[in-house]
Design a protein around this motif. Sequence first.
Motif, mmCIF file in Angstrom:
data_model
loop_
_atom_site.group_PDB
_atom_site.id
_atom_site.type_symbol
_atom_site.label_atom_id
_atom_site.label_comp_id
_atom_site.label_asym_id
_atom_site.label_seq_id
_atom_site.Cartn_x
_atom_site.Cartn_y
_atom_site.Cartn_z
ATOM 1 N N GLY B 44 0.784 -1.228 0.000
ATOM 2 C CA GLY B 44 0.000 0.000 0.000
ATOM 3 C C GLY B 44 0.817 1.280 0.000
ATOM 4 N N GLY B 45 2.123 1.166 -0.167
ATOM 5 C CA GLY B 45 2.977 2.350 -0.206
ATOM 6 C C GLY B 45 3.101 2.916 -1.612
ATOM 7 N N GLU B 46 3.531 4.175 -1.690
ATOM 8 C CA GLU B 46 3.748 4.832 -2.978
ATOM 9 C C GLU B 46 5.244 5.068 -3.121
ATOM 10 N N PRO B 47 5.932 4.204 -3.868
ATOM 11 C CA PRO B 47 7.389 4.289 -3.902
ATOM 12 C C PRO B 47 7.901 5.435 -4.778
ATOM 13 N N ARG B 48 9.051 5.960 -4.391
ATOM 14 C CA ARG B 48 9.805 6.910 -5.209
ATOM 15 C C ARG B 48 11.271 6.532 -5.056
ATOM 16 N N VAL B 49 11.938 6.289 -6.167
ATOM 17 C CA VAL B 49 13.361 5.945 -6.116
ATOM 18 C C VAL B 49 14.178 7.221 -5.985
ATOM 19 N N LEU B 50 15.115 7.192 -5.035
ATOM 20 C CA LEU B 50 16.041 8.310 -4.829
ATOM 21 C C LEU B 50 17.405 7.815 -5.308
ATOM 22 N N ALA B 51 17.727 8.143 -6.566
ATOM 23 C CA ALA B 51 18.901 7.539 -7.203
ATOM 24 C C ALA B 51 20.065 8.521 -7.243
ATOM 25 N N THR B 52 21.281 7.969 -7.216
ATOM 26 C CA THR B 52 22.469 8.821 -7.267
ATOM 27 C C THR B 52 22.720 9.349 -8.677
#
Lengths: 225, 225
Positions: B44-52
Motif C-alpha cells: 500500500g505504499g507509494e514508492p519513489r526511487v532516490l537515485a544517485t
Amino acid sequence: MEVIVPFSTDRPKSRLSGVLSRDERNRFAREMLDDVLDAVVAAGGEPRVLATDAVDADLPCPVTVDDRPLTDAVNAALDARLGESEPVADRVAVVMADLALATPEALRELFAAGREADVAIAPGRGGGTNAFVAGHPEFETDYHGASYLDHRRIADEVGASVEVVDSHRLATDIDEPTDLAELLIHAEADGDGNDGGGGGKAPRWLRDAGFALDTTDGRVGIERE
Amino acid sequence: MEVIVPFSTDRPKSRLSGVLSRDERNRFAREMLDDVLDAVVAAGGEPRVLATDAVDADLPCPVTVDDRPLTDAVNAALDARLGESEPVADRVAVVMADLALATPEALRELFAAGREADVAIAPGRGGGTNAFVAGHPEFETDYHGASYLDHRRIADEVGASVEVVDSHRLATDIDEPTDLAELLIHAEADGDGNDGGGGGKAPRWLRDAGFALDTTDGRVGIERE
C-alpha cells in the motif's frame, strides 16, 4: 505452554573459541540460557531445560537430561507430549538456549502463531530453526543442515499447516563473534534491560569481560580491552 | 504513504565482487530494487526511487536524482516533506533497495508502527537502519557506522517517540555472499514467490546465474555452477 529449551553442556559455543576461552564460553552460555528462560517466563511459557548432562548450577525450572543428539532428544520430547498413543499436551514449544536477543514480545508472537497453525517456525539466519511450536502428532525435527527448509518439508509431508514467525531477535542465535556485536547493539539500544530483552545478563557479562562495540572502520564489530 | 527507496547506480554491491562481476552486480541490484518496489506497492505504499544518477531502465515509479551521499540526500528528502517551514506530508518512509527479502506483510508492519510512533525503525543486522518511517520534523539521519543506535539517539534528542520493528526480513540487507544464501533459503521456503516475498526476481536471477544452496558441510552456503 511448555517450552523446551535444549542446552548442551558439552563444549558449548565452540565457534566463539577465537574470542572466548572454554571456561568463558561455558559461563557465557549459561548467562544466555538464563536470559532465554527469563524471556520465556515473561512471555507466559513454562520452561523446561533439555540438557545433554547434569547442569552444574541451580536453574529456575525443571531439567530433563538426555545425552542423545539434539534431533533425537527433541523428537523424543515431542513424542512423549504429542504422540498419537497417549498425547498429554496440545502444543509444545522448543526454543534454543542461545537466543540471547529473544524478548517476551517476540516469544509471545511465536506462541500465538503456534496456536493458529499446526506448526509455527521462527527461522534462524542461515537456515536453522531457532524456535518452533508444534501441535501435530507426526511432526518431527531434523536439525542437520538447513533445518528450516527440512522442517517446512516435514510439516508439508504430514499435512501440518505452517506459520512462519518473522523476527530478527528470534533469527539471531549467538554463535559467532559477529553475533556478539549484534547482542551488544541491541543491549545498548534497549537500555537497562528491564524489558527482559537484549539488555539482559549475557550482554552484561560480555561488557564485564571487556567487550565493546567497535565502529572505527565504519562497520560494526567488537573489541576487547 | 510515500516510500523513498535510495538506490546507488555507482558501483552497487561492491562487497559481492568476490562472487559477481561488476555487470552482474548491477543487474542483480536492479532485480532487488524491482522486488522491493513490488513489495512496497503491495503493502500500500507509494514508492519513489532516490537515485544517485539516472537509472538506465524503466521503473514503475517516479525517480528523484540526487548525487550527494546517502545521509544528505535522505535528509533533504525528509526536510522537503516534513520540514517545519512547509510540511507537505505527515509521514514518510525510507526503505533500502537491497531488502530483497522484504514482504508486503513486513512492510505493512513497518508502516503501521510508523503511524503509532514519531519514528519507527527496522534495524538491520550489524546495527544499520534498513527501513524507517519518520513523522517528526526534526528527525534526521546519519547512516555512518551503527546508524540504528545513532537514529535512536537522534530521535531521543528531538523528543520523538520510537517504535522498533522486529523483522528478520527487514533486518537482512543483501550485502555479502552469505546473504545470498539467506535469499535462496527463503525463496525456496516461500515457493513460487506469488506472495511478493523472497521468491521474487532477485532469487530467480541468482538461480539463473547458476547459484544454489550448498549444505554439504552441515552449514548453509552457496555454490555456483
